[in-house]
Write a protein that holds these residues in place. Structure first.
Motif, PDB file in Angstrom:
ATOM      1  N   GLU A 379       0.834  -1.196   0.000  1.00 16.90           N
ATOM      2  CA  GLU A 379       0.000   0.000   0.000  1.00 16.90           C
ATOM      3  C   GLU A 379       0.875   1.255   0.000  1.00 16.90           C
ATOM      4  OE1 GLU A 379      -4.141  -1.418   2.147  1.00 16.90           O
ATOM      5  OE2 GLU A 379      -2.767  -0.076   3.231  1.00 16.90           O
ATOM      6  N   SER A 380       0.203   2.394  -0.188  1.00 16.26           N
ATOM      7  CA  SER A 380       0.932   3.664  -0.236  1.00 16.26           C
ATOM      8  C   SER A 380       0.308   4.664   0.729  1.00 16.26           C
ATOM      9  CB  SER A 380       0.926   4.226  -1.656  1.00 16.26           C
ATOM     10  OG  SER A 380      -0.391   4.347  -2.146  1.00 16.26           O
ATOM     11  N   LEU A 381       1.179   5.492   1.276  1.00 17.45           N
ATOM     12  CA  LEU A 381       0.747   6.530   2.212  1.00 17.45           C
ATOM     13  C   LEU A 381       1.353   7.854   1.769  1.00 17.45           C
ATOM     14  CD1 LEU A 381      -0.467   7.447   5.015  1.00 17.45           C
ATOM     15  CD2 LEU A 381       1.836   7.027   5.930  1.00 17.45           C
ATOM     16  N   ALA A 382       0.530   8.879   1.706  1.00 10.61           N
ATOM     17  CA  ALA A 382       1.007  10.233   1.416  1.00 10.61           C
ATOM     18  C   ALA A 382       0.996  11.036   2.704  1.00 10.61           C
ATOM     19  CB  ALA A 382       0.138  10.895   0.364  1.00 10.61           C
ATOM     20  N   ASN A 554      -3.042   5.307  -1.259  1.00 12.04           N
ATOM     21  CA  ASN A 554      -4.244   4.684  -0.716  1.00 12.04           C
ATOM     22  C   ASN A 554      -4.763   5.458   0.492  1.00 12.04           C
ATOM     23  OD1 ASN A 554      -2.251   1.982  -1.376  1.00 12.04           O
ATOM     24  ND2 ASN A 554      -4.175   2.204  -2.486  1.00 12.04           N
ATOM     25  N   LYS A 555      -3.820   6.128   1.173  1.00  4.96           N
ATOM     26  CA  LYS A 555      -4.201   6.825   2.406  1.00  4.96           C
ATOM     27  C   LYS A 555      -3.366   8.085   2.526  1.00  4.96           C
ATOM     28  CE  LYS A 555      -4.512   6.023   7.437  1.00  4.96           C
ATOM     29  NZ  LYS A 555      -4.199   5.061   8.520  1.00  4.96           N
ATOM     30  N   ILE A 556      -3.937   9.113   3.118  1.00  7.75           N
ATOM     31  CA  ILE A 556      -3.244  10.388   3.276  1.00  7.75           C
ATOM     32  C   ILE A 556      -3.321  10.811   4.742  1.00  7.75           C
ATOM     33  CG2 ILE A 556      -3.194  12.833   2.598  1.00  7.75           C
ATOM     34  CD1 ILE A 556      -4.682  11.968   0.024  1.00  7.75           C
ATOM     35  N   ILE A 557      -2.189  11.290   5.261  1.00  6.81           N
ATOM     36  CA  ILE A 557      -2.220  11.919   6.582  1.00  6.81           C
ATOM     37  C   ILE A 557      -1.687  13.341   6.432  1.00  6.81           C
ATOM     38  CG2 ILE A 557      -1.963   9.753   7.831  1.00  6.81           C
ATOM     39  CD1 ILE A 557       0.913  10.453   8.405  1.00  6.81           C
ATOM     40  N   VAL A 558      -2.241  14.246   7.207  1.00  7.18           N
ATOM     41  CA  VAL A 558      -1.835  15.653   7.166  1.00  7.18           C
ATOM     42  C   VAL A 558      -1.148  15.992   8.478  1.00  7.18           C
ATOM     43  CG1 VAL A 558      -2.583  18.031   6.862  1.00  7.18           C
ATOM     44  CG2 VAL A 558      -3.790  16.189   5.665  1.00  7.18           C
ATOM     45  N   LEU A 559       0.099  16.483   8.368  1.00  6.55           N
ATOM     46  CA  LEU A 559       0.867  16.852   9.555  1.00  6.55           C
ATOM     47  C   LEU A 559       0.900  18.365   9.717  1.00  6.55           C
ATOM     48  CD1 LEU A 559       4.079  14.581   9.470  1.00  6.55           C
ATOM     49  CD2 LEU A 559       2.152  14.400  11.029  1.00  6.55           C
ATOM     50  N   VAL A 560       0.709  18.800  10.950  1.00  7.31           N
ATOM     51  CA  VAL A 560       0.845  20.217  11.309  1.00  7.31           C
ATOM     52  C   VAL A 560       1.623  20.272  12.614  1.00  7.31           C
ATOM     53  CG1 VAL A 560      -0.316  22.346  11.952  1.00  7.31           C
ATOM     54  CG2 VAL A 560      -1.298  20.898  10.164  1.00  7.31           C
ATOM     55  N   ASP A 561       2.799  20.903  12.571  1.00 10.14           N
ATOM     56  CA  ASP A 561       3.659  21.023  13.767  1.00 10.14           C
ATOM     57  C   ASP A 561       3.925  19.673  14.422  1.00 10.14           C
ATOM     58  OD1 ASP A 561       3.889  23.765  13.453  1.00 10.14           O
ATOM     59  OD2 ASP A 561       2.106  24.161  14.679  1.00 10.14           O
ATOM     60  N   GLY A 562       4.153  18.636  13.603  1.00 11.21           N
ATOM     61  CA  GLY A 562       4.523  17.335  14.126  1.00 11.21           C
ATOM     62  C   GLY A 562       3.379  16.464  14.598  1.00 11.21           C
ATOM     63  N   SER A 563       2.146  16.909  14.446  1.00  9.05           N
ATOM     64  CA  SER A 563       0.983  16.138  14.880  1.00  9.05           C
ATOM     65  C   SER A 563       0.087  15.824  13.679  1.00  9.05           C
ATOM     66  CB  SER A 563       0.182  16.902  15.934  1.00  9.05           C
ATOM     67  OG  SER A 563       0.964  17.157  17.076  1.00  9.05           O
ATOM     68  N   ILE A 564      -0.561  14.664  13.718  1.00  7.23           N
ATOM     69  CA  ILE A 564      -1.514  14.305  12.668  1.00  7.23           C
ATOM     70  C   ILE A 564      -2.838  15.003  12.967  1.00  7.23           C
ATOM     71  CG2 ILE A 564      -2.796  12.420  11.582  1.00  7.23           C
ATOM     72  CD1 ILE A 564      -0.488  10.555  12.255  1.00  7.23           C
ATOM     73  N   VAL A 565      -3.264  15.859  12.040  1.00  4.18           N
ATOM     74  CA  VAL A 565      -4.526  16.590  12.242  1.00  4.18           C
ATOM     75  C   VAL A 565      -5.654  16.001  11.390  1.00  4.18           C
ATOM     76  CG1 VAL A 565      -3.396  18.737  12.929  1.00  4.18           C
ATOM     77  CG2 VAL A 565      -3.839  18.315  10.507  1.00  4.18           C
ATOM     78  N   GLU A 566      -5.288  15.328  10.301  1.00  2.00           N
ATOM     79  CA  GLU A 566      -6.291  14.705   9.436  1.00  2.00           C
ATOM     80  C   GLU A 566      -5.696  13.456   8.802  1.00  2.00           C
ATOM     81  OE1 GLU A 566      -8.924  18.485   7.789  1.00  2.00           O
ATOM     82  OE2 GLU A 566      -7.255  17.748   6.584  1.00  2.00           O
ATOM     83  N   GLN A 567      -6.564  12.477   8.509  1.00  3.79           N
ATOM     84  CA  GLN A 567      -6.120  11.319   7.751  1.00  3.79           C
ATOM     85  C   GLN A 567      -7.316  10.686   7.059  1.00  3.79           C
ATOM     86  OE1 GLN A 567      -4.750   7.905  10.118  1.00  3.79           O
ATOM     87  NE2 GLN A 567      -5.228   9.103  11.952  1.00  3.79           N
ATOM     88  N   GLY A 568      -7.049  10.050   5.922  1.00  2.00           N
ATOM     89  CA  GLY A 568      -8.117   9.440   5.131  1.00  2.00           C
ATOM     90  C   GLY A 568      -7.707   9.378   3.672  1.00  2.00           C
TER      91      GLY A 568
END
Length: 597
Positions: A379-382, A554-568
């Protein structure tokens, strides 16, 4: 000498070179001493036979006697020449053992340092500048070699010569020996004093030379900027100032060095005068023969260079100890990135972060804060985020360039620390944000990191990275040399060659760390279309600030200041109001403006 003890293992390794060198030094010293004895005997031989020759008058017997004496003198001359030749032969053997030993140890030490450098973590390189690292493996090792070669060679020469010659001289004539040797301590101390001043001046010159080299290197590297801002004249003025300082320091050193030979010659002259005076008195008193004076003058000259070299040798040892101390500091630095179980296995590609927190050890910046995610094999992660959000830190942890400060990174459900580092990294393809190409051919840059890539694989990797046609446009094709740091290629071409270098090794895990930042939208789309096939069946981590690159995942996570704020997924994140949607809309608008302009 405490720091230099580290080199004893090398001296033991090349013990036969050392032992044979010592034997050859002793033999060469013997052949150096014998000519002085032959000169003594030759002069005494002539003096003893002179009265007999004169007493024979102008007769045939006198002529025959002269022929016999002349033949004896020729024998002495022949023996002196033979001794000089044999000494030269054994001096050659001395250098072929002791100097060769120093070169062999230099080779081993540089290899040891370079191998140790490569084992150290990235945090080490963030703390130390490249110039200092280069200096320790070049200048410092060269100074150590001078201790292992010339210093040991001249030290052995001095010790063995003194052990052989001084007792013999005192046995021959204690009075004449005291007179002949009395200036020697002053000679050694004078040379030592002058040498220390020379060393200090040399260090200052080295500092100026380093500054001058750095300035020239920066000027040549930034020649485009220099010309663009029309700063050639100012650059020349600064170079002239640096060069003027270098010239002044060099002239000061030359003045000090000019004292070297006058001091030597003056003290040798004093020693010779004292020898002639004391020897003459001993001859007049009937205690010695005339030839002994010449013998002792030769002994003084024989001892001059070893005694002179004592100050120089001491200086070499001091410099070598200081350099070895610097080398030892790095060699004692141990990496904290070690394998706990040395596990060697083929991985499937599952990557899992469990409550990972990471703080950079050198800066104290907290890059990641309690993040967790899982990527199934194939799988792939962005990972999307702005600059400084911690995206690249994720890639460094997966490649185990750093270790976590909190939480755990798992590969195939096993702690990443259990894996053998070489085995793990062989199965990871990494495209860094800051592309580095070696000064080599395009083909060799793509094939870097894999030993069995044939030309067809290299070409296919270039096609997948959408750089094949660019390469074929070069006159030499894949054999084109890219220049230092790939300077002959454009930013986009360098980035695509770097992508080809990662995928040619067919990794289980592929990491693209902002790998498309230097290419235009059209090229990015071409590469992304190729990447769909490349990513199939391969775990892929796409790190980017562009939303367009994340669509493949397949999946995306959004990082802001070292924390995951969104994923999907892309669709799910677009459907909600959040950071990802804002980034997407801004970038779509920006692309539209670029097309219209």
């Amino acid at each position: 000498m405490r720091e230099l003890k580290y080199l004893n293992k090398y001296l033991f390794k090349y013990k036969w070179h050392f032992l044979l060198g010592t034997i050859f030094v002793i033999i060469s010293n013997i052949f150096q001493i014998i000519p002085a004895m032959l000169v003594r005997d030759a002069i005494n031989y002539v003096v003893d036979n002179l009265n007999i020759y004169q007493s024979l008058g102008q007769s045939a017997t006198q002529q025959k006697f002269f022929t016999v004496v002349a033949f004896g003198i020729m024998v002495f001359a022949g023996l002196i020449v033979l001794m000089a030749f044999l000494r030269g032969v054994f001096l050659y053997f001395v250098r072929q053992t002791l100097i060769v030993m120093s070169r062999l140890i230099e080779y081993d030490l540089k290899n040891e340092i370079f191998e140790h450098y490569q084992s150290l973590p990235l945090s080490f390189y963030r703390r130390n500048n490249t110039g200092d690292l280069m200096n320790r493996i070049s200048e410092d090792v060269s100074r150590v070699r001078m201790y292992l070669g010339p210093a040991i060679m001249y030290g052995l020469t001095l010790i063995t010569l003194f052990m052989m010659l001084i007792p013999f001289m005192f046995h021959k004539s204690a009075t004449l020996s005291w007179y002949a040797l009395s200036p020697m301590p002053f000679l050694a101390l004078s040379i030592f004093y002058v040498n220390n001043i020379v060393e200090r001046r040399s260090e200052k010159i080295q500092e100026h030379q380093s500054r001058l080299s750095t300035f020239v290197q920066e000027a040549f590297s930034g020649i485009r900027v220099l010309k663009s801002f029309n700063r050639e004249a100012q650059s020349m003025e600064k170079f002239d100032r640096e060069l003027d300082d270098y010239k002044k320091q060099s002239l000061k050193l030359t003045k000090i060095q000019s004292m070297f030979y006058p001091v030597i010659m003056a003290l040798i002259g004093v020693s010779t005068i004292l020898t002639v005076y004391a020897g003459s008195m001993e001859v007049i008193n009937g205690n010695l023969k005339l030839g002994v004076i010449a013998e002792f003058i030769m002994y003084v000259n024989i001892l001059t260079w070893p005694v002179t070299s004592l100050g120089w040798t001491s200086s070499l040892v001091q410099r070598a100890e200081a350099s070895q101390k610097r080398i030892n500091e790095f060699l004692k630095t141990k990496t904290n990135i070690v394998s706990e179980k040395d596990l060697v296995r083929e991985i499937n590609g599952k990557v899992e972060f469990k409550n990972v927190t990471f703080i950079y050890p050198d800066s104290g910046i907290k890059a990641l804060k309690d993040i967790s995610f899982t990527i199934a094999p194939g799988e792939s992660l962005a990972i999307i985020g702005t600059t400084g959000s911690g995206k690249s830190t994720v890639s460094s942890l997966v490649s185990r360039l750093y270790d976590t400060r909190g939480g755990e990174v798992l590969i195939d459900d096993l702690p990443i620390a259990d894996y053998n580092l070489t085995s793990l990294r062989k199965q990871i393809g990494y495209v860094p944000q800051d592309v580095f190409l070696f000064s080599d051919t395009v083909a060799n840059n793509i094939a870097f990191g894999t030993v069995d890539s044939d030309q067809s694989k290299i070409e296919q990797a270039a096609k997948d990275a959408d750089v094949y046609h660019n390469i074929m446009e070069f006159a030499a094709g894949f054999e084109t040399r890219v220049g230092e740091r790939g300077i002959t290629l454009s930013g986009g071409q360098k980035q695509r060659v770097s992508i080809a270098r990662a995928i040619v090794r067919e990794p289980k895990i592929l990491i693209l760390d902002d790998a498309l930042s230097a290419v235009d939208t059209k090229t990015e789309n071409n590469i992304l279309n190729s990447m769909k096939r490349i990513m199939r069946g391969r775990t892929t981590i796409i790190i980017s600030h562009r939303v367009s690159s994340a669509k493949l995942a397949n999946k995306i996570i959004v990082l802001v200041d070292g924390s995951i704020v969104e994923q999907g997924t892309h669709e799910s994140l677009i459907g909600r109001e959040g950071v990802y949607k804002d980034l997407y809309e801004k970038q779509v608008l920006q692309e539209a403006e670029e097309k219209t302009s």
